[in-house]
Design a protein around this motif. Sequence first.
Motif, PDB file in Angstrom:
ATOM      1  N   GLY A 205       0.782  -1.225   0.000  1.00  0.00           N
ATOM      2  CA  GLY A 205       0.000   0.000   0.000  1.00  0.00           C
ATOM      3  C   GLY A 205       0.814   1.276   0.000  1.00  0.00           C
ATOM      4  O   GLY A 205       0.263   2.359  -0.239  1.00  0.00           O
ATOM      5  N   ARG A 206       2.094   1.193   0.276  1.00  0.00           N
ATOM      6  CA  ARG A 206       2.924   2.387   0.229  1.00  0.00           C
ATOM      7  C   ARG A 206       3.005   2.917  -1.197  1.00  0.00           C
ATOM      8  O   ARG A 206       3.051   2.144  -2.158  1.00  0.00           O
ATOM      9  CB  ARG A 206       4.326   2.087   0.755  1.00  0.00           C
ATOM     10  N   VAL A 207       3.042   4.232  -1.321  1.00  0.00           N
ATOM     11  CA  VAL A 207       3.075   4.862  -2.637  1.00  0.00           C
ATOM     12  C   VAL A 207       4.428   5.533  -2.833  1.00  0.00           C
ATOM     13  O   VAL A 207       4.864   6.340  -2.006  1.00  0.00           O
ATOM     14  CB  VAL A 207       1.944   5.891  -2.793  1.00  0.00           C
ATOM     15  N   LEU A 208       5.093   5.194  -3.928  1.00  0.00           N
ATOM     16  CA  LEU A 208       6.378   5.789  -4.279  1.00  0.00           C
ATOM     17  C   LEU A 208       6.163   6.882  -5.313  1.00  0.00           C
ATOM     18  O   LEU A 208       5.352   6.723  -6.241  1.00  0.00           O
ATOM     19  CB  LEU A 208       7.316   4.720  -4.843  1.00  0.00           C
ATOM     20  N   ARG A 209       6.901   7.990  -5.160  1.00  0.00           N
ATOM     21  CA  ARG A 209       6.756   9.126  -6.062  1.00  0.00           C
ATOM     22  C   ARG A 209       8.132   9.628  -6.481  1.00  0.00           C
ATOM     23  O   ARG A 209       9.143   9.324  -5.829  1.00  0.00           O
ATOM     24  CB  ARG A 209       5.965  10.246  -5.383  1.00  0.00           C
ATOM     25  N   PRO A 210       8.197  10.416  -7.562  1.00  0.00           N
ATOM     26  CA  PRO A 210       9.480  10.994  -7.954  1.00  0.00           C
ATOM     27  C   PRO A 210      10.112  11.768  -6.798  1.00  0.00           C
ATOM     28  O   PRO A 210       9.431  12.496  -6.084  1.00  0.00           O
ATOM     29  CB  PRO A 210       9.103  11.927  -9.108  1.00  0.00           C
ATOM     30  N   GLY A 211      11.394  11.578  -6.613  1.00  0.00           N
ATOM     31  CA  GLY A 211      12.103  12.182  -5.495  1.00  0.00           C
ATOM     32  C   GLY A 211      12.390  11.206  -4.379  1.00  0.00           C
ATOM     33  O   GLY A 211      13.317  11.417  -3.590  1.00  0.00           O
ATOM     34  N   ASP A 212      11.583  10.146  -4.268  1.00  0.00           N
ATOM     35  CA  ASP A 212      11.852   9.113  -3.274  1.00  0.00           C
ATOM     36  C   ASP A 212      13.096   8.322  -3.691  1.00  0.00           C
ATOM     37  O   ASP A 212      13.453   8.266  -4.872  1.00  0.00           O
ATOM     38  CB  ASP A 212      10.659   8.154  -3.149  1.00  0.00           C
ATOM     39  N   GLU A 213      13.741   7.705  -2.710  1.00  0.00           N
ATOM     40  CA  GLU A 213      14.920   6.876  -3.006  1.00  0.00           C
ATOM     41  C   GLU A 213      14.454   5.513  -3.501  1.00  0.00           C
ATOM     42  O   GLU A 213      14.244   4.583  -2.729  1.00  0.00           O
ATOM     43  CB  GLU A 213      15.800   6.719  -1.762  1.00  0.00           C
ATOM     44  N   VAL A 214      14.285   5.412  -4.807  1.00  0.00           N
ATOM     45  CA  VAL A 214      13.779   4.191  -5.434  1.00  0.00           C
ATOM     46  C   VAL A 214      14.817   3.666  -6.408  1.00  0.00           C
ATOM     47  O   VAL A 214      15.223   4.375  -7.343  1.00  0.00           O
ATOM     48  CB  VAL A 214      12.449   4.450  -6.172  1.00  0.00           C
ATOM     49  N   LEU A 215      15.242   2.444  -6.187  1.00  0.00           N
ATOM     50  CA  LEU A 215      16.169   1.757  -7.074  1.00  0.00           C
ATOM     51  C   LEU A 215      15.391   0.697  -7.836  1.00  0.00           C
ATOM     52  O   LEU A 215      14.739  -0.155  -7.225  1.00  0.00           O
ATOM     53  CB  LEU A 215      17.302   1.112  -6.272  1.00  0.00           C
ATOM     54  N   THR A 216      15.436   0.745  -9.171  1.00  0.00           N
ATOM     55  CA  THR A 216      14.651  -0.185  -9.978  1.00  0.00           C
ATOM     56  C   THR A 216      15.553  -1.096 -10.802  1.00  0.00           C
ATOM     57  O   THR A 216      16.654  -0.730 -11.205  1.00  0.00           O
ATOM     58  CB  THR A 216      13.691   0.568 -10.918  1.00  0.00           C
ATOM     59  N   TYR A 217      15.014  -2.281 -11.059  1.00  0.00           N
ATOM     60  CA  TYR A 217      15.664  -3.288 -11.899  1.00  0.00           C
ATOM     61  C   TYR A 217      14.541  -3.972 -12.667  1.00  0.00           C
ATOM     62  O   TYR A 217      13.537  -4.397 -12.073  1.00  0.00           O
ATOM     63  CB  TYR A 217      16.423  -4.302 -11.045  1.00  0.00           C
ATOM     64  N   VAL A 218      14.694  -4.088 -13.991  1.00  0.00           N
ATOM     65  CA  VAL A 218      13.644  -4.665 -14.832  1.00  0.00           C
ATOM     66  C   VAL A 218      14.263  -5.680 -15.781  1.00  0.00           C
ATOM     67  O   VAL A 218      15.276  -5.404 -16.432  1.00  0.00           O
ATOM     68  CB  VAL A 218      12.912  -3.579 -15.650  1.00  0.00           C
TER      69      VAL A 218
END
Length: 405
Positions: A205-218
């Motif tokens: 349920g947490r919402v991630l937005r631009p500016g958050d520390e988000v590391l992605t791998y696809v």
Amino acid sequence: MKILFVHQNFPAQFLHLAPALAARGHDVMGLTDEKNPRPSPVRVVRYKAPEDMKLPGILGRTYSEHAERGWLTARGCRALRDRHDYTPHVIFGHSGWGETLFLHEIWPQAKLLVYAELLYRTRGHDVGFDPEINPDSDEGRVATIARSAHLIQGLVQADAGLAPTRYQAESFPPELRQKLTVIHDGIDTDKVCPNPAAAFTLPDGRVLRPGDEVLTYVSRSLEPYRGFHRFMRALPAVMRARPDAQVVLVGGDGVSYGSPPRDAAGWKEKMLAELEGQLDLSRIHFMGRVPYPQYLALLQVAKVHCYLTYPFVLSWSLTEAMSAGCHIVASDTEPVRELVRDGENGRLVPFFDQPALEAALVKGLAGDPEAARLKAAARQTILDGYDLKRHSLPRLIDWVESFGP
């Protein structure tokens, strides 16, 4: 003119090209496997799917399987010819599964074009690149030659071929390379773009937005060919250094390339076992495969996007991440270097240099002072050479139409 697209998973690489040609007044149709569930932007006919064949040995297995599919495809085309008096001016098919092998025998007067994605090679590409996973061996190199036979024959049979990147075209020997034109499939940069209002909702349920520390791998599948093991091994150090970072991975648990591990059900299970006790699993989110809008939103909220790959087919996810304005940390391997230049539009690290990968990811999450410039340059790279509507699609249309009557 009449144009027939052939692909077991149609529309696949022809998603934009087929309807664009239809919109220009051409009679466009797709031929695909009867089990293909994907919706099509143009009318389709289906050929009988191959039966599972129990073939002995390994050297002839790949050719036998793809030749069988090629014959079933040709029989489907023969039915179109004989029952419906259908004869295309141009056939454009993917050569990877043998579907185009015998189509000139059904319609010798048609121009046969192939999407030549990659030719397997015994040295300098994926074979033997990662000794931990796939050690170099005489047997492995011999098997690689054997499983390239249908790809070579497919381009020999064709009037011309198309490859999406220079690296992939140059995997073919010079005598076949001269038949290839390089045009990328194209990225819809109007849709795949930065979005400061983007939001990505995690399973909890947490919402991630631009500016958050988000590391992605696809990756289509979480596997070594796309550096999954290297990425996972970087996470303990990265997560210690960045205690607020959220790590989001998109990809299935199966295998798209290479082989599954011998001592686990999949590479995800294997890496989690190897790193047991070293990861804060509350901050690592395995999403599996997600719908495209959700995937796009993830790229738009990412602070750092990590793309790793063997010397192999370049993933659409890299070009889309660049178009979305991601801060790219990628492997310094040949297919990546065609798009990403270290310090100009992203950060490159040697595939096997674990400390360098960790440092680049930590720096990006902490706030690389050059991030804004690199992100803008990454998007500009796609706008300049890979934009669907303004670059790739017009060139693809011109190329196909050049073979018409």
